[in-house]
Design a protein around this motif. Structure first.
Motif, short mmCIF file in Angstrom:
data_model
loop_
_atom_site.label_atom_id
_atom_site.label_comp_id
_atom_site.label_asym_id
_atom_site.label_seq_id
_atom_site.Cartn_x
_atom_site.Cartn_y
_atom_site.Cartn_z
N ARG A 187 0.78 -1.14 -0.06
CA ARG A 187 -0.02 0.08 0.15
C ARG A 187 0.85 1.23 0.02
N GLN A 188 2.03 1.25 0.62
CA GLN A 188 2.91 2.45 0.51
C GLN A 188 3.15 2.86 -1.21
N GLY A 189 2.86 2.20 -1.86
CA GLY A 189 3.21 2.58 -3.53
C GLY A 189 2.33 3.65 -3.89
N ALA A 190 1.07 3.72 -2.92
CA ALA A 190 0.04 4.91 -3.22
C ALA A 190 0.54 6.10 -3.15
N ASP A 191 1.68 6.57 -2.59
CA ASP A 191 2.04 7.82 -2.54
C ASP A 191 2.73 8.31 -3.95
N LEU B 160 8.60 2.72 4.16
CA LEU B 160 8.32 2.52 5.92
C LEU B 160 9.44 2.86 6.85
N ARG B 161 10.69 2.37 6.19
CA ARG B 161 11.99 2.91 7.01
C ARG B 161 12.15 4.51 6.76
N GLN B 162 11.85 5.12 5.74
CA GLN B 162 11.97 6.65 5.52
C GLN B 162 10.95 7.22 6.60
N VAL B 163 10.03 6.87 6.71
CA VAL B 163 8.78 7.61 7.61
C VAL B 163 9.20 7.39 8.98
N ALA B 164 9.64 6.15 9.50
CA ALA B 164 10.29 5.90 10.82
C ALA B 164 11.36 6.73 11.05
N GLU B 165 12.07 6.91 10.20
CA GLU B 165 13.58 7.66 10.34
C GLU B 165 13.14 9.26 10.44
N LEU B 166 12.19 9.85 9.61
CA LEU B 166 11.72 11.21 9.86
C LEU B 166 10.98 11.57 10.66
N GLU B 167 10.25 10.74 11.58
CA GLU B 167 9.29 11.26 12.52
C GLU B 167 10.09 11.85 13.72
N ARG C 189 -5.53 8.29 2.13
CA ARG C 189 -5.22 9.70 1.90
C ARG C 189 -4.07 10.17 2.87
N SER C 190 -3.71 9.36 4.11
CA SER C 190 -2.53 9.63 4.90
C SER C 190 -1.43 9.02 4.08
N ILE C 191 -1.51 7.86 3.60
CA ILE C 191 -0.29 7.31 2.58
C ILE C 191 0.18 8.47 1.58
N GLU C 192 -0.89 8.71 0.88
CA GLU C 192 -0.57 9.78 -0.32
C GLU C 192 0.01 11.07 0.29
N THR C 193 -0.43 11.51 1.45
CA THR C 193 0.28 12.76 1.78
C THR C 193 1.23 12.65 2.80
N ARG C 194 1.45 11.38 3.45
CA ARG C 194 2.17 11.07 4.87
C ARG C 194 1.91 12.06 5.82
N THR D 24 1.74 5.94 7.50
CA THR D 24 1.74 4.81 6.57
C THR D 24 0.43 3.96 6.46
N GLY D 25 -0.56 4.44 7.05
CA GLY D 25 -1.72 3.90 6.69
C GLY D 25 -2.11 2.98 7.90
N GLU D 26 -1.37 2.84 8.97
CA GLU D 26 -1.46 1.81 10.17
C GLU D 26 -2.67 2.48 10.80
N VAL D 27 -3.75 1.52 11.12
CA VAL D 27 -4.72 2.19 12.00
C VAL D 27 -4.12 1.89 13.33
N LEU D 28 -3.67 2.93 14.11
CA LEU D 28 -2.94 2.58 15.50
C LEU D 28 -4.06 2.31 16.76
N ALA D 29 -5.26 3.05 16.42
CA ALA D 29 -6.40 2.80 17.48
C ALA D 29 -7.74 3.02 16.60
N GLU D 30 -8.71 2.44 17.12
CA GLU D 30 -10.08 2.54 16.42
C GLU D 30 -11.16 2.10 17.68
N VAL D 31 -12.41 2.80 17.39
CA VAL D 31 -13.65 2.44 18.18
C VAL D 31 -14.54 1.67 16.82
N PRO D 32 -14.63 0.39 17.13
CA PRO D 32 -15.54 -0.52 16.21
C PRO D 32 -16.87 0.24 15.76
N ASP D 33 -17.16 -0.15 14.51
CA ASP D 33 -18.62 0.07 14.16
C ASP D 33 -19.87 -0.27 15.32
N ASP D 34 -20.75 0.55 15.68
CA ASP D 34 -21.85 0.25 16.54
C ASP D 34 -21.28 0.20 18.03
#
Length: 547
Positions: free
Chosen positions: A166-170, A229-236, A461-466, A484-494
């Motif tokens: 999915r990282q290729g979407a950027d 993925l490595r570049q994002v980790a290094e630049l955070e 949209r997060s992957i495309e814009t970083r 990177t598009g990873e869902v770090l936390a979520e509240v499920p549907d319903d």
């Protein structure tokens, strides 16, 4: 064999091929890691059908049947959701979806036509395969970009289940992944046909080129994904943490509740629930920004229409002043007679007084939120009383939010449907956004695949814009999404919950999608036109001197 028997046999082959591809696409579209590999072969049953097409009419029929089957399989949940919203008969909702299918999935028809034309006009040889493969894939992607799709779907989005792919979407968005998918499917089919027709030794030699291409594409996509993925980790870079509180109250179908309870009581219940969930959250954690979802306050804020509305407005201001935490929430914004679906920000200014600013939704869902003036009429409103009256906002923009301790956060605001448009979000990113904030109301689709699909769109949209993203919905899925598009936390549907989310820092990594927007679609149309028309134009130029 009689002509009728030949036609029956051809129709059976068509239905079998369409059923095979539709089934594989359905598995691929489940967005599960175990089905990612299916994407590399999901077109093959239908491609085998297209290899037997002998006329333009058969090509159109093949594309039409494929589009109908794809729509029914992937969006079979939509008619029931539409019935729930509009109260129209389920059969009418299904009929509307299938009538729209040839226009929404036009890429299957143009792909089949282009492939038939190229196979008929290309000379035998190695170059013919590559011309057919590349041109037909470009036609498919270009048509997808041009088609009036309600859900902006493309098969490459199913690679979301692979962290690397999915990282290729950027580079070129999810359409770029679709282009790779189509080329790999053609290569797999060509290699398989070579082995089947010429045996292991000779077939292996003939299959070498397509096998080399598909290997290079797949490994290249995985390699690029790992690099990013490595570049994002290094630049955070570490910096002051941003903690955002989100509230998902799971209160749905406001119109139905208002009819049962009365408008005042419904607004009273909605606000009290959000006050309570917010207070519980703020009691346990220091929060820099509090966010409530789209249309959580289902009336105009700042320009009340009644005394009760003025009281509710004052309540919200009092809550913000007392908690000393700025609030971003969904409401309506009124200017003269024009009403907008809006995200309203209210916070303490530098002088301690409350300040507010608004973002107005631009990309409105057709009919349910907005009716084009060209077709708007009393008769239409009578036939479809559920149509919306909102007006379109001014377009992409950033919203500077004044937080505590003199901090300012520049956000890319999105409301619901806007999160499916890559160029819209890219424009906000170009304007200096540090965080995407999406307010949404997916309650009409609760219990269907729609909330998961909407979350997937947001993640792209997060992957495309970083850019990291906070997504807040009425009933789910609220989430924190990394660059990177990873869902770090979520509240499920319903579900009902309030969460404090620590937003990852923006890596400030440039992307082609931010620089050029959703560039692949128009580029694919132009290139495919050149590849389709170029040879015939050259032939005409050669014939004229001889004549």
């Amino acid at each position: 064999m009689s002509a009728s028997a030949v036609r029956a046999r051809g129709l059976a082959a068509l239905l079998l091929g369409v059923a095979g591809s539709t089934g594989l696409m359905w598995l691929f579209g489940r967005l599960e890691a175990r089905w990612v590999a299916v994407g590399w072969v999901c077109f093959i049953p239908w491609l085998l059908v297209l290899d037997r097409v002998n006329s333009r009419r058969e090509a159109v029929l093949s594309g039409l049947v494929m589009g109908l089957a794809f729509t029914a399989a992937i969006f079979g949940w939509f008619p029931a959701a539409l019935q729930s919203y509009s109260q129209a008969p389920l059969a009418v909702c299904w009929l509307a979806l299938l009538l729209l299918a040839p226009f929404m999935e036009l890429q299957f028809i143009t792909f089949a036509l282009a492939r038939y034309h190229l196979r008929r006009t290309s000379r035998e040889g190695p170059l013919a395969f590559w011309r057919i493969t590349l041109t037909a894939a470009l036609v498919y992607v270009g048509t997808e970009w041009l088609s009036p799709k309600l859900f902006a779907e493309t098969l490459g989005q199913a690679f979301f289940a692979s962290e690397s792919l999915r990282q290729g979407a950027d580079l070129a968005g999810a359409h770029g992944l679709t282009l790779v998918l189509l080329i790999v499917n053609e290569c797999v089919l060509a290699a398989g046909k070579a082995l089947a027709a010429h045996g292991l030794r000779e077939g292996s030699r003939r299959a070498l080129a397509p096998m080399a291409m598909l290997t290079a594409l797949i490994l290249g996509c995985f390699g690029y994904g790992q690099l990013r993925l490595r570049q994002v980790a290094e630049l955070e870079t570490p910096k002051q943490q941003l903690v955002v509180g989100v509230v998902q109250a799971n209160i749905t179908k406001y119109e139905k509740l208002a009819a049962e309870m009365g408008t005042y009581d419904v607004v009273r219940m909605i606000l009290d629930t959000h006050y309570q969930l917010s207070a519980e959250l703020l009691q346990n954690r220091k929060v820099d920004l509090l966010i409530w979802p789209e249309t959580v306050y289902p009336t105009t804020f700042g320009t009340p229409k009644s005394e009760a509305g003025a009281e509710f407005d004052a309540e919200i201001r009092e809550f913000i002043s007392r908690s000393r935490v700025p609030l971003l929430f969904g409401t309506y914004d009124l200017e003269q007679e024009r009403e907008y679906n809006a995200a309203m920000f209210v916070g303490l200014g530098r002088d301690g007084a409350l300040e507010r600013s608004a973002y107005r939704k631009t990309m409105l869902f057709p009919l349910t939120e907005w009716v084009p003036e060209l077709i708007d009429s009393p008769r239409l409103r009578e036939w479809m009383p559920w149509t919306g009256y909102w007006k379109r906002g001014p377009g992409p923009q950033t919203l500077p939010l004044q937080l505590g301790e003199g901090r300012t956060l520049t956000v890319a605001p999105l409301i619901c449907y806007e999160s499916i448009f890559p160029s819209y979000v890219a424009e906000e990113a170009r304007r200096g956004a540090e965080l995407i904030i999406t307010l949404s109301n997916d309650s009409w689709f609760s219990g269907t695949p729609a909330p998961k699909l909407h979350l997937m769109h947001a993640a792209f949209r997060s992957i495309e814009t970083r850019l990291p993203q906070v997504r807040v919905t009425n009933s789910g899925i609220s989430a924190l999404i990394s660059p990177t598009g990873e869902v770090l936390a979520e509240v499920p549907d319903d579900h009902r919950a309030s969460l404090a989310l620590t937003v990852p820092p923006t890596p400030r990594l440039s992307t082609l999608m931010v620089a050029w927007g959703d560039w692949l679609g128009p580029t694919a149309l132009l290139l495919s036109a050149m590849l389709l028309l170029g040879p015939s134009l050259l032939t005409r130029r050669k014939v004229r001197p001889a004549a």
